[in-house]
Design a protein around this motif. Structure first.
Motif, PDB file in Angstrom:
ATOM      1  N   LEU A  28       0.865  -1.167   0.000  1.00 49.89           N
ATOM      2  CA  LEU A  28       0.000   0.000   0.000  1.00 49.89           C
ATOM      3  C   LEU A  28       0.907   1.225   0.000  1.00 49.89           C
ATOM      4  CD1 LEU A  28      -2.693   1.498   0.276  1.00 49.89           C
ATOM      5  CD2 LEU A  28      -2.649   1.026   2.724  1.00 49.89           C
ATOM      6  N   VAL A  29       0.727   2.078  -0.995  1.00 51.03           N
ATOM      7  CA  VAL A  29       1.576   3.253  -1.146  1.00 51.03           C
ATOM      8  C   VAL A  29       0.755   4.498  -0.823  1.00 51.03           C
ATOM      9  CG1 VAL A  29       3.136   4.522  -2.666  1.00 51.03           C
ATOM     10  CG2 VAL A  29       2.811   2.049  -2.990  1.00 51.03           C
ATOM     11  N   PRO A  30       0.910   5.053   0.383  1.00 49.07           N
ATOM     12  CA  PRO A  30       0.181   6.272   0.742  1.00 49.07           C
ATOM     13  C   PRO A  30       0.683   7.477  -0.051  1.00 49.07           C
ATOM     14  CG  PRO A  30       1.023   5.128   2.694  1.00 49.07           C
ATOM     15  CD  PRO A  30       1.713   4.556   1.506  1.00 49.07           C
ATOM     16  N   SER A  31       0.134   8.632   0.255  1.00 50.28           N
ATOM     17  CA  SER A  31       0.464   9.845  -0.496  1.00 50.28           C
ATOM     18  C   SER A  31       1.920  10.266  -0.311  1.00 50.28           C
ATOM     19  CB  SER A  31      -0.465  10.992  -0.099  1.00 50.28           C
ATOM     20  OG  SER A  31      -0.432  11.201   1.299  1.00 50.28           O
ATOM     21  N   ASP A  32       2.585   9.774   0.753  1.00 50.45           N
ATOM     22  CA  ASP A  32       3.991  10.143   0.939  1.00 50.45           C
ATOM     23  C   ASP A  32       4.926   9.351   0.026  1.00 50.45           C
ATOM     24  OD1 ASP A  32       4.123   7.609   2.074  1.00 50.45           O
ATOM     25  OD2 ASP A  32       4.426   8.320   4.126  1.00 50.45           O
ATOM     26  N   GLY A  33       4.376   8.368  -0.703  1.00 49.55           N
ATOM     27  CA  GLY A  33       5.157   7.606  -1.667  1.00 49.55           C
ATOM     28  C   GLY A  33       5.971   6.477  -1.092  1.00 49.55           C
ATOM     29  N   ASP A  34       5.940   6.298   0.217  1.00 50.74           N
ATOM     30  CA  ASP A  34       6.735   5.265   0.883  1.00 50.74           C
ATOM     31  C   ASP A  34       5.883   4.004   1.032  1.00 50.74           C
ATOM     32  OD1 ASP A  34       8.608   3.865   2.279  1.00 50.74           O
ATOM     33  OD2 ASP A  34       8.434   5.021   4.139  1.00 50.74           O
ATOM     34  N   ALA A  35       6.156   2.997   0.212  1.00 53.57           N
ATOM     35  CA  ALA A  35       5.336   1.793   0.182  1.00 53.57           C
ATOM     36  C   ALA A  35       5.414   1.025   1.496  1.00 53.57           C
ATOM     37  CB  ALA A  35       5.760   0.892  -0.966  1.00 53.57           C
ATOM     38  N   ARG A  36       4.262   0.606   1.998  1.00 51.39           N
ATOM     39  CA  ARG A  36       4.190  -0.248   3.185  1.00 51.39           C
ATOM     40  C   ARG A  36       3.860  -1.673   2.757  1.00 51.39           C
ATOM     41  NH1 ARG A  36       4.258   5.338   3.979  1.00 51.39           N
ATOM     42  NH2 ARG A  36       3.950   5.882   6.174  1.00 51.39           N
ATOM     43  N   VAL A  37       4.556  -2.629   3.322  1.00 46.02           N
ATOM     44  CA  VAL A  37       4.237  -4.035   3.079  1.00 46.02           C
ATOM     45  C   VAL A  37       2.960  -4.358   3.851  1.00 46.02           C
ATOM     46  CG1 VAL A  37       4.998  -6.416   3.338  1.00 46.02           C
ATOM     47  CG2 VAL A  37       6.660  -4.634   2.765  1.00 46.02           C
ATOM     48  N   THR A  38       1.950  -4.827   3.145  1.00 47.46           N
ATOM     49  CA  THR A  38       0.671  -5.091   3.817  1.00 47.46           C
ATOM     50  C   THR A  38       0.393  -6.588   3.874  1.00 47.46           C
ATOM     51  OG1 THR A  38      -0.319  -4.261   1.736  1.00 47.46           O
ATOM     52  CG2 THR A  38      -0.401  -2.819   3.629  1.00 47.46           C
ATOM     53  N   TRP A  39      -0.843  -7.005   3.701  1.00 47.48           N
ATOM     54  CA  TRP A  39      -1.201  -8.358   4.105  1.00 47.48           C
ATOM     55  C   TRP A  39      -0.834  -9.438   3.095  1.00 47.48           C
ATOM     56  CZ3 TRP A  39      -6.714  -6.507   5.864  1.00 47.48           C
ATOM     57  CH2 TRP A  39      -6.578  -5.782   7.064  1.00 47.48           C
ATOM     58  N   GLY A  40      -0.624  -9.092   1.834  1.00 51.01           N
ATOM     59  CA  GLY A  40      -0.124 -10.060   0.857  1.00 51.01           C
ATOM     60  C   GLY A  40      -1.068 -11.187   0.528  1.00 51.01           C
ATOM     61  N   VAL A  41      -2.350 -10.974   0.672  1.00 53.17           N
ATOM     62  CA  VAL A  41      -3.325 -11.999   0.303  1.00 53.17           C
ATOM     63  C   VAL A  41      -3.532 -12.011  -1.214  1.00 53.17           C
ATOM     64  CG1 VAL A  41      -5.748 -12.703   0.537  1.00 53.17           C
ATOM     65  CG2 VAL A  41      -4.466 -11.892   2.534  1.00 53.17           C
ATOM     66  N   LEU A  42      -3.413 -10.838  -1.840  1.00 53.92           N
ATOM     67  CA  LEU A  42      -3.557 -10.711  -3.284  1.00 53.92           C
ATOM     68  C   LEU A  42      -2.270 -10.119  -3.848  1.00 53.92           C
ATOM     69  CD1 LEU A  42      -7.144  -9.119  -3.455  1.00 53.92           C
ATOM     70  CD2 LEU A  42      -6.532 -11.546  -3.679  1.00 53.92           C
ATOM     71  N   PRO A  43      -1.891 -10.500  -5.075  1.00 54.41           N
ATOM     72  CA  PRO A  43      -0.667  -9.959  -5.668  1.00 54.41           C
ATOM     73  C   PRO A  43      -0.883  -8.535  -6.192  1.00 54.41           C
ATOM     74  CG  PRO A  43      -1.738 -11.418  -7.223  1.00 54.41           C
ATOM     75  CD  PRO A  43      -2.532 -11.515  -5.940  1.00 54.41           C
ATOM     76  N   GLY A  44       0.126  -7.684  -6.023  1.00 57.69           N
ATOM     77  CA  GLY A  44       0.020  -6.336  -6.554  1.00 57.69           C
ATOM     78  C   GLY A  44       0.104  -5.280  -5.472  1.00 57.69           C
ATOM     79  N   ARG A  45      -0.207  -4.056  -5.869  1.00 53.08           N
ATOM     80  CA  ARG A  45      -0.141  -2.952  -4.929  1.00 53.08           C
ATOM     81  C   ARG A  45      -1.247  -1.941  -5.216  1.00 53.08           C
ATOM     82  NH1 ARG A  45       4.760   1.229  -6.418  1.00 53.08           N
ATOM     83  NH2 ARG A  45       4.021   1.842  -8.494  1.00 53.08           N
ATOM     84  N   VAL A  46      -1.516  -1.119  -4.199  1.00 51.33           N
ATOM     85  CA  VAL A  46      -2.486  -0.030  -4.318  1.00 51.33           C
ATOM     86  C   VAL A  46      -1.754   1.270  -4.051  1.00 51.33           C
ATOM     87  CG1 VAL A  46      -4.537   1.026  -3.300  1.00 51.33           C
ATOM     88  CG2 VAL A  46      -4.473  -1.443  -3.687  1.00 51.33           C
ATOM     89  N   VAL A  47      -1.960   2.249  -4.941  1.00 47.67           N
ATOM     90  CA  VAL A  47      -1.226   3.514  -4.872  1.00 47.67           C
ATOM     91  C   VAL A  47      -2.211   4.664  -4.722  1.00 47.67           C
ATOM     92  CG1 VAL A  47       0.404   5.030  -6.048  1.00 47.67           C
ATOM     93  CG2 VAL A  47       0.551   2.539  -6.372  1.00 47.67           C
ATOM     94  N   MET A  48      -2.010   5.478  -3.676  1.00 50.00           N
ATOM     95  CA  MET A  48      -2.820   6.683  -3.510  1.00 50.00           C
ATOM     96  C   MET A  48      -2.393   7.738  -4.521  1.00 50.00           C
ATOM     97  SD  MET A  48      -4.998   6.010  -1.199  1.00 50.00           S
ATOM     98  CE  MET A  48      -5.700   7.669  -1.154  1.00 50.00           C
ATOM     99  N   GLN A  49      -3.352   8.524  -4.973  1.00 50.60           N
ATOM    100  CA  GLN A  49      -3.059   9.614  -5.903  1.00 50.60           C
ATOM    101  C   GLN A  49      -3.870  10.840  -5.525  1.00 50.60           C
ATOM    102  OE1 GLN A  49      -4.078   7.482  -9.522  1.00 50.60           O
ATOM    103  NE2 GLN A  49      -6.144   8.337  -9.538  1.00 50.60           N
ATOM    104  N   ALA A  50      -3.423  11.993  -6.012  1.00 51.38           N
ATOM    105  CA  ALA A  50      -4.072  13.250  -5.641  1.00 51.38           C
ATOM    106  C   ALA A  50      -5.424  13.421  -6.325  1.00 51.38           C
ATOM    107  CB  ALA A  50      -3.160  14.426  -5.985  1.00 51.38           C
ATOM    108  N   ARG A  51      -5.565  12.839  -7.501  1.00 56.07           N
ATOM    109  CA  ARG A  51      -6.797  13.014  -8.275  1.00 56.07           C
ATOM    110  C   ARG A  51      -7.800  11.920  -7.955  1.00 56.07           C
ATOM    111  NH1 ARG A  51      -5.547  13.809 -14.518  1.00 56.07           N
ATOM    112  NH2 ARG A  51      -7.822  14.068 -14.453  1.00 56.07           N
ATOM    113  N   LEU A  52      -9.075  12.289  -8.008  1.00 63.46           N
ATOM    114  CA  LEU A  52     -10.147  11.312  -7.823  1.00 63.46           C
ATOM    115  C   LEU A  52     -10.092  10.285  -8.945  1.00 63.46           C
ATOM    116  CD1 LEU A  52     -12.746  10.658  -6.156  1.00 63.46           C
ATOM    117  CD2 LEU A  52     -13.994  12.066  -7.793  1.00 63.46           C
TER     118      LEU A  52
END
Length: 443
Positions: free
Chosen positions: A338-362
């Motif tokens: 999970l990549v919050p708005s600060d851009g520093d990726a956090r290792v999360t639960w790893g149940v599904l492959p891939g990542r989620v990235v926050m962005q400024a735009r809706l």
């Protein structure tokens, strides 16, 4: 049978005018005098109902002529009118925005409209706005207009004078005051439970409203806005499709987007509901299925990433082949990063492959529906993140706007885990809801 009760729909010419503050203040003002107040929120919103529930002391349901449907709205308003001295419905966006709009709801049920206008940067134009809101659509039930964020008594007088030949439309002015400002973040208002002074803010807003024409109306004066709400014919009871099943539901500051009606449907289907907090690193309780609702995991990414008990117990649940339904914020930590708005990726639960990235735009907003073999669920989407995954979607929701259909949100599946940005309103299809929490369901 028809129940009669004073009712008002709090609307505005646009978002950000102060609808929630006024609606919650009005509810709080009357509730603290001992009147029985019930509140509703127009449209698919999770955040404003937290403030309305704090103001009234009762669960707040959503009313939407498409998502929840006219029959559900009619039944809830009829029930509330039989129990309350005042019904407050908060609108959504601008009065005529959306399909259906708050104005559509007002006309369908005869709800008098109170227009809240942020008058901080206007004078005579206030009258033009009020006139336009009242007369844009013939036959719109009308209560009057309230000026919000007013600078001074002189300013208030100028606004009242701008109404010209319609002085009875004036319901007062609320002065600008940070004491009762409701803080916001990227998805809307901050959840009331997160603020230690939330009730004090509501009381300050109620005190300010008490000085206005609207705030000084007693029960007899409110009776001029009495509305008759008709009962629906009795509907057949739901089959207990989840009888004997237990569903663990994440509920805390990170996972707080839960329609009360969704919980009601699960219980009516026979499920036992057990709540747990991933944010507190509580392990998953023994259960047959899991629901991870939406919320703000991106604001708590570091804490969630450090929570090993919640993560490991959820992984064990998945490895055992037990169902998980995750929607929006509930889906986000299921991925590897999970990549919050600060851009520093956090290792999360790893149940599904891939990542989620926050962005400024809706990224997406609007009504959606999900068609499953057992039925079609209505709901909506609203998120600022994007999902990057090698998983191929097993299906997509449909985006529904003005009768048009388009491809909506991806629905991912891995084993018994199903996840999407789609927020489902469970009462729209109890059978489809049951399939989400059943082994082999929604295949």
């Amino acid at each position: 049978m028809t129940h009669h009760c004073p009712a008002i729909l709090v609307a505005a010419p646009a978002s950000g005018q102060g609808k929630t503050t006024v609606a919650a203040a009005l509810a709080r003002l009357h509730a603290r005098t001992g009147r029985r107040v019930r509140a509703f929120k127009c449209g698919p919103d999770f955040l404003d109902p937290h403030w309305l529930a704090l103001a009234t002391g009762h669960p707040v349901h959503n009313l939407d002529l498409w998502m929840t449907g006219e029959d559900d709205a009619r039944a809830r308003l009829h029930e509330a009118a039989g129990q309350a001295d005042l019904i407050v419905v908060e609108g959504v966006m601008g009065l005529f925005d959306g399909e259906p709009s708050a104005a559509d709801l007002a006309q369908r049920f005869g709800l008098p409209v109170l227009a809240v206008i942020d008058a901080s940067a206007m004078a005579g134009t206030f009258g033009a706005l009020a006139f336009g809101l009242q007369h844009f659509r013939p036959g719109l039930p009308w209560a009057g207009v309230l000026a919000n964020r007013v600078a001074s008594e002189r300013h208030a007088q100028m606004l009242q004078d701008a109404l010209g030949d319609n002085p009875s439309d004036w319901l007062g002015a609320v002065m600008r005051d940070e004491a009762f400002a409701l803080p916001e973040r990227h998805l809307g208002l901050t959840v009331a439970a997160e603020l230690p002074d939330a009730l004090a803010r509501l009381d300050a807003a109620a005190d300010a409203l008490a000085t206005t024409v609207l705030g000084q109306m007693d029960g007899a004066a409110l009776a001029r806005w009495s509305v008759g709400f008709e009962a629906l014919d009795d509907e057949p009871a739901l089959a207990p499709l989840l009888q004997g099943k237990s569903i663990a539901i994440a509920r805390d500051a990170a996972f707080c987007f839960i329609y009360p009606a969704n919980l009601d449907v699960l219980r009516t289907l026979g499920a036992e509901l057990i709540f747990f907090s991933p944010l507190a690193d509580e392990p998953l309780p023994p259960c047959d299925a899991v629901w991870l609702p939406g919320g703000y995991p991106e604001l708590h990414a570091t804490t969630l990433a450090a929570g090993t008990r919640a993560r490991d117990s959820l992984r064990a649940h998945v490895l055992a082949g037990r169902p998980v339904w995750a929607e929006c914020g509930g889906m986000m930590p299921l991925f590897e990063f999970l990549v919050p708005s600060d851009g520093d990726a956090r290792v999360t639960w790893g149940v599904l492959p891939g990542r989620v990235v926050m962005q400024a735009r809706l990224a997406a907003l609007g009504p959606q529906q999900l068609t499953l073999p057992s039925g079609t669920l209505r709901g909506h989407t609203f998120h600022y993140s994007r999902c990057e995954s090698p998983l191929a979607p097993v299906r997509h929701t449909e985006s529904v706007r003005g009768g048009a259909r388009a491809v909506g949100e991806a629905v991912y599946r891995a084993g018994a885990v199903q996840a999407s940005y789609f927020h489902a309103w469970f009462p729209s299809s109890p059978a489809a809801t049951a399939s989400l929490f059943s082994a082999g369901g929604a295949s």
